[in-house]
Structure formats: structure tokens, C-alpha cells
Design a protein around this motif. Structure first.
Motif, PDB file in Angstrom:
ATOM      1  N   ALA A 150      31.587  38.508  30.126  1.00 17.82           N
ATOM      2  CA  ALA A 150      31.027  37.789  31.277  1.00 17.82           C
ATOM      3  C   ALA A 150      30.523  36.411  30.853  1.00 17.82           C
ATOM      4  O   ALA A 150      30.717  35.408  31.560  1.00 17.82           O
ATOM      5  CB  ALA A 150      29.900  38.610  31.897  1.00 17.82           C
ATOM      6  N   VAL A 151      29.899  36.339  29.681  1.00 15.12           N
ATOM      7  CA  VAL A 151      29.378  35.052  29.183  1.00 15.12           C
ATOM      8  C   VAL A 151      30.547  34.101  28.937  1.00 15.12           C
ATOM      9  O   VAL A 151      30.542  32.943  29.384  1.00 15.12           O
ATOM     10  CB  VAL A 151      28.572  35.254  27.869  1.00 15.12           C
ATOM     11  N   ASP A 152      31.542  34.610  28.258  1.00 14.15           N
ATOM     12  CA  ASP A 152      32.701  33.793  27.914  1.00 14.15           C
ATOM     13  C   ASP A 152      33.385  33.266  29.179  1.00 14.15           C
ATOM     14  O   ASP A 152      33.692  32.079  29.291  1.00 14.15           O
ATOM     15  CB  ASP A 152      33.658  34.644  27.072  1.00 14.15           C
ATOM     16  N   GLU A 153      33.600  34.140  30.140  1.00 12.24           N
ATOM     17  CA  GLU A 153      34.272  33.734  31.394  1.00 12.24           C
ATOM     18  C   GLU A 153      33.443  32.699  32.145  1.00 12.24           C
ATOM     19  O   GLU A 153      33.976  31.706  32.633  1.00 12.24           O
ATOM     20  CB  GLU A 153      34.484  34.958  32.292  1.00 12.24           C
ATOM     21  N   ALA A 178      23.767  36.602  23.015  1.00 19.11           N
ATOM     22  CA  ALA A 178      23.204  37.955  22.922  1.00 19.11           C
ATOM     23  C   ALA A 178      21.926  37.956  22.084  1.00 19.11           C
ATOM     24  O   ALA A 178      20.981  38.708  22.364  1.00 19.11           O
ATOM     25  CB  ALA A 178      24.234  38.892  22.309  1.00 19.11           C
ATOM     26  N   ALA A 179      21.872  37.083  21.063  1.00 17.46           N
ATOM     27  CA  ALA A 179      20.763  37.157  20.103  1.00 17.46           C
ATOM     28  C   ALA A 179      19.536  36.345  20.537  1.00 17.46           C
ATOM     29  O   ALA A 179      18.406  36.702  20.196  1.00 17.46           O
ATOM     30  CB  ALA A 179      21.247  36.666  18.737  1.00 17.46           C
ATOM     31  N   HIS A 180      19.751  35.245  21.263  1.00 14.21           N
ATOM     32  CA  HIS A 180      18.619  34.358  21.541  1.00 14.21           C
ATOM     33  C   HIS A 180      17.804  34.841  22.737  1.00 14.21           C
ATOM     34  O   HIS A 180      18.367  35.393  23.686  1.00 14.21           O
ATOM     35  CB  HIS A 180      19.119  32.933  21.790  1.00 14.21           C
ATOM     36  N   PRO A 181      16.485  34.588  22.684  1.00 12.21           N
ATOM     37  CA  PRO A 181      15.645  35.074  23.787  1.00 12.21           C
ATOM     38  C   PRO A 181      15.902  34.316  25.093  1.00 12.21           C
ATOM     39  O   PRO A 181      16.355  33.175  25.080  1.00 12.21           O
ATOM     40  CB  PRO A 181      14.218  34.794  23.291  1.00 12.21           C
ATOM     41  N   GLN A 182      15.632  34.985  26.184  1.00 10.36           N
ATOM     42  CA  GLN A 182      15.708  34.367  27.516  1.00 10.36           C
ATOM     43  C   GLN A 182      14.283  33.994  27.903  1.00 10.36           C
ATOM     44  O   GLN A 182      13.436  34.864  28.060  1.00 10.36           O
ATOM     45  CB  GLN A 182      16.314  35.389  28.475  1.00 10.36           C
ATOM     46  N   GLY A 183      14.004  32.675  28.005  1.00 12.31           N
ATOM     47  CA  GLY A 183      12.626  32.230  28.231  1.00 12.31           C
ATOM     48  C   GLY A 183      12.311  32.040  29.700  1.00 12.31           C
ATOM     49  O   GLY A 183      13.196  31.731  30.502  1.00 12.31           O
TER      50      GLY A 183
END
Ligand SMILES: Cc1cc2nc3c(=O)[nH]c(=O)nc-3n(C[C@H](O)[C@H](O)[C@H](O)COP(=O)(O)OP(=O)(O)OC[C@H]3O[C@@H](n4cnc5c(N)ncnc54)[C@H](O)[C@@H]3O)c2cc1C
Length: 454
Positions: A255-258, A279-284
Motif C-alpha cells: 500500500a505504501v509503495d503504490e 514501517a520503522a519510523h514513528p508516526q508523529g
């Protein structure tokens, strides 16, 4: 208070404001105890997490100059002369921030800037640094600050008055005072979050223009990227938490790639680690903090994000926090008691903090939607023309905020509203060739805008 023999001033939070304030107080001879929950940044590598780089503008620079630290900060700065707007087809257009050579803003690493300020504070032997100390509460009625020592988990108390809380947007001091009903707080969270990603350098060079802030505005959401001195860019995706185009919808690598291939086609080849980082980084989270009052007598004052965190779309949170520091420093000339000093500070800054909070929210719409709108581009061109013709009366609002520290935020907002009406009027009365009426411009500007003082 007499700097030399008063008890040490506690500064809780050695972030951007806390470190700068320590320098300013130490220069006046105050004893300062500076606390932070993080490890000493002079002994550790850069901390991940909240915004890796930031835009520094004239208000921040003016404050750093006043504190005598600008010579050490200058080598960290990368000038950005405008927004490089990437449209959906991959074409780019530079929208300059201002029309004069010096009207640029600067990308700076948060960690490097913070480290320099902490090193500057440490040069004063009246500043004691206490890292890995988490403040858990301020209790004015008992005159105590509570801490947890993270090195050898113990809890302890220290005398509270005077304390300046610069512990940021999630301030523990503010939370404890709110819980005790000594202040009232409203936190307006945006329904959009952010995530930081990397556009790495190639052979140590920037792969996009290294002197611009890049924006991929997509109406409703956007990607931006600021250059770093190592040739990389830090990109930030601002996107709704839930809904069709949202973080919630980007729950797996496909989904991210698309999504990125569809929306930011030209950026994808520059982000080889995109799905892994996503996937690894936080969502602020992003929000605006409204706090009343900002101080409890002469015991504790909140300053910077702790008092008035704002959304980052004007690139002014740090600049405003630095401005807070020099306003407080300037007021020390007039006061020798903490309580009237804190009260005067709050009085001087509250309307300005409210103004930049509102302008920052408006700028989100401008950055993600209207920079692509032809009406916006046309009115911006008219504004630049009016600034050339009436430099002492008409300065575009963005320029007042970014390049004119002598104009307080509240005044920039007030004049900006008058100017917006003038621009709308001139725009709606363009002639068949699309030109504005210079006579009308002359009348409107002179009737409605007084010359800018200074
Ligand atoms: C995504 C994003 C982008 C941004 N971009 C810009 C920009 O381009 N330009 C700009 O001007 N501003 C920008 N800002 C805003 C800027 O980051 C803040 O306004 C600025 O950091 C405020 O400084 P401060 O010192 O008040 O808080 P902070 O810099 O957050 O410092 C707070 C300090 O307190 C410490 N602390 C926290 N809690 C405790 C505790 N309980 N005990 C002890 N210590 C504690 C923290 O470790 C930290 O060192 C951005 C913000 C975000 C989120």
C-alpha cells in the motif's frame, strides 16, 4: 532577584529553548540548573524521533545573535531560497520565499543546533547540567519539583521557585499543573499526522536542488523535504490519520509503495529505503497547545512549546521559542522579582503566540492545496509587486513572519488581513489584459496601511 546570590534557576528541558535560555541567564550571572530526561547529547549520537531538521528564519537568527552564539550556528545552516513545488506530472517550479537576496530561510539539524547551544551553556560555570533526569511534576504549594533519576532509578525533589519549564509540547510540568487545576490546557490535535523519511545523498551530493525546500502538494496531504549538510534530505509526509488517503490505509509495504508511486512519482526513485523506513519510523502527532495562565506566581513559568506548541507549517515553533527567550531576557532589565517578570513576559507574548498558532494552521492549507492554485500564484505576484512599490507599507504576510522580526506576529497577522482584502480587490478588478490598476493599488495601500514603524 540578585543573580549572584539568588537560588539557582531551574530550567526543565535542555531542548532548543531551554539551552538558549540557559546561555542568556548565565550571561547575566544567574546560577542555572538545567535538567533534561535525555542523555547528554555531547556524549551520544543524534537522537531519532521528532523532526530531524528544521527551518530557521530571521526571528530565530536574531535571537541567536542576541545570545552571542550565531557564529557557532552559522556553519550548520543551509540556505533555502524558496519552495520547489513538484506537481503530479513531475514538473518543478521554484516559488521564491522573498524577492531580496537575503530573504531566505535555513535548514538546520535539530540535534546539531541543540548540541551547540548546550555546549555554549556549558561554557558558563554557573550552569549545572543534569541529564537523564525526568521531571514528573511541579508542586507550587509545596515549592517542589519532582524528578526521576534515570541512571539509578530513584525519585527525588528539588526546590521549585524559580523554575522555567521548557519541556516541550508534551510538557510534564504543564500536565502536573493541569492535573492540580492550577492551569487550564486545551490541546487541539490535528487529524493529520507526520512521518519522517530519507532521500539519501548520491556520492555525497544532493539529488534534488539543495537550496530549496521541496514540496509535493497534493491537496489534502503533502510531502516536503529539507536539505541536510551531508547531502541527504529529510522528507516528511503529512497525511490524515484515517480515511481514504491516510496513514491507516498505508498498513503494509504494498500500500505504501503504490501510494507513493501514484502520488509522488518523481520522489520514489530517490527513496530506496521507503517501505522499510515507513514501517520503522514513528508516526508523529501535531497539535496546538492553548494554556492559561503561563505562570504560577513567581514559582514557575512555561515557555516555548510547553506554553504554546503550534503546528509546524509556518516553520516557526522553534523561532517563536527562541524569540520567547530574548523577550524574557530583555525584560530582566526592568525587573528584579520573578512574579512581575513572569507576568510581563506572558502579557508580552500571549497575543503573539496566538497569532502564529493561527497563521501556522492556515499555512497548512496554503502549502498542501493553494500553492497549486492559479489565483494564489496570481495574488502572490501582485503582493510582490506591491512590496516593490510600497516597501514601507506592504510586506507580504509570509515575509513579515519569516524575515521581519521587528514586526510582532500579532501585527503581521493584523496587517496580513488588511493586505488580503486589498489583494482580493485588486485581483477582482484586473483589466482585460489581466493587469491590476496601479491607481487603485496606490489608493488602497495608502488609505489602509500605515507605514511600518522602524
Ligand atoms: C515535524 C515538526 C517539524 C517542525 N519544523 C519546524 C521548523 O521548520 N521550524 C521551526 O521553527 N519549528 C519547527 N518545529 C517546532 C519545533 O520543533 C519546536 O517549536 C521547538 O522544538 C520548541 O522548542 P522547545 O525548547 O520549547 O521544546 P523542545 O525542543 O521539544 O525541547 C524540550 C526538551 O525538554 C525535554 N523534556 C521533555 N520532557 C521532559 C521531562 N519530563 N523532564 C525533563 N526533560 C524533559 C526534552 O528531552 C527536550 O530536550 C517543528 C516541529 C515538528 C513536530
Amino acid at each position: 532577584m540578585k543573580p549572584a546570590n539568588s537560588r539557582p534557576t531551574n530550567i526543565v528541558g535542555a531542548g532548543l529553548a531551554g539551552a538558549l535560555l540557559s546561555v542568556l541567564l548565565a550571561r547575566r550571572g544567574f546560577k542555572v540548573t538545567l535538567y533534561d530526561r535525555r542523555p547528554d547529547p555531547r556524549e551520544t549520537s543524534a537522537e531519532g524521533g521528532r523532526s530531524i531538521n528544521l527551518a530557521l528564519a530571521a526571528r530565530g537568527i536574531h535571537s541567536l545573535e542576541r545570545a552571542g552564539v550565531m557564529d557557532r550556528v552559522r556553519p550548520l545552516l543551509i540556505p533555502m531560497r524558496g519552495r520547489m513545488v513538484h506537481d503530479a506530472s513531475g514538473s518543478t517550479a521554484l516559488h521564491p520565499y522573498g524577492q531580496r537576496e537575503h530573504e531566505v530561510i535555513y535548514s538546520v539539524s535539530r540535534a546539531a543546533l541543540n548540541r551547540v547551544l548546550i555546549e555554549e551553556a556549558a561554557r558558563h560555570n554557573t550552569v549545572e547540567m543534569r541529564f537523564e533526569q525526568t521531571c514528573t511534576a511541579a508542586v507550587p504549594e509545596r515549592d517542589v519539583l519532582r524528578f526521576r533519576d534515570r541512571k539509578n532509578p530513584t525519585e527525588y525533589e528539588a526546590p521549585l521557585a524559580p523554575t522555567i519549564a521548557t519541556d516541550g509540547a508534551g510538557s510534564a510540568v504543564r500536565t502536573s499543573l493541569a492535573r492540580a487545576q492550577q492551569v487550564s490546557v486545551r490541546e487541539d490535535w490535528l487529524d493529520h499526522d507526520y512521518k519522517e523519511l530519507t532521500i539519501p545523498a548520491r556520492a555525497g551530493r544532493h539529488v534534488l536542488d539543495g537550496k530549496s525546500l521541496h514540496v509535493w502538494p497534493r491537496g489534502g496531504f503533502m510531502l516536503i523535504a529539507l536539505p541536510n549538510t551531508d547531502g541527504s534530505f529529510t522528507a516528511t509526509l503529512f497525511l490524515a490519520r484515517a480515511g481514504q488517503n491516510s496513514f491507516a490505509a498505508l498498513s503494509n509495504a504494498t500500500a505504501v509503495d503504490e501510494f507513493f508511486r501514484r502520488e509522488f512519482t518523481d520522489a520514489v526513485p530517490l527513496m530506496p529505503e521507503l517501505t522499510r523506513e515507513f514501517a520503522a519510523h514513528p508516526q508523529g502527532q501535531l497539535g496546538t497547545v492553548h494554556l492559561t495562565p503561563w505562570h504560577i506566581g513567581g514559582s514557575v513559568l512555561l515557555l516555548g512549546d510547553a506554553a504554546h506548541a503550534i503546528v509546524p507549517f509556518h516553520g516557526q515553533g522553534m523561532n517563536a521559542a527562541f524569540e520567547d527567550c530574548i523577550v524574557l531576557d530583555g525584560l530582566l532589565d526592568r525587573h528584579d522579582e520573578w512574579e512581575p517578570l513572569f507576568a510581563d513576559f506572558a502579557h508580552a507574548r500571549r497575543a503573539n503566540a496566538a497569532a502564529i498558532a493561527e497563521m501556522a494552521l492556515e499555512n497548512y492549507t496554503e502549502m498542501r492545496d493553494t500553492v497549486l492554485d492559479t489565483g494564489f500564484v496570481r495574488r502572490k505576484a501582485i503582493a510582490m509587486e506591491l512590496e516593490r512599490r510600497f516597501p514601507d507599507r506592504f510586506i507580504p504576510r509570509y515575509s513579515m513572519v519569516m524575515f521581519h522580526p521587528e514586526i510582532p506576529y500579532a501585527e503581521a497577522q493584523r496587517r496580513g488581513a488588511v493586505q488580503a482584502k486589498i489583494l482580493a480587490e485588486l485581483d477582482s478588478r484586473r483589466d482585460a489584459s489581466g493587469a491590476t490598476d496601479p491607481q487603485l493599488a496606490d489608493t488602497l495601500v495608502k488609505e489602509r496601511l500605515t507605514p511600518i514603524a522602524g
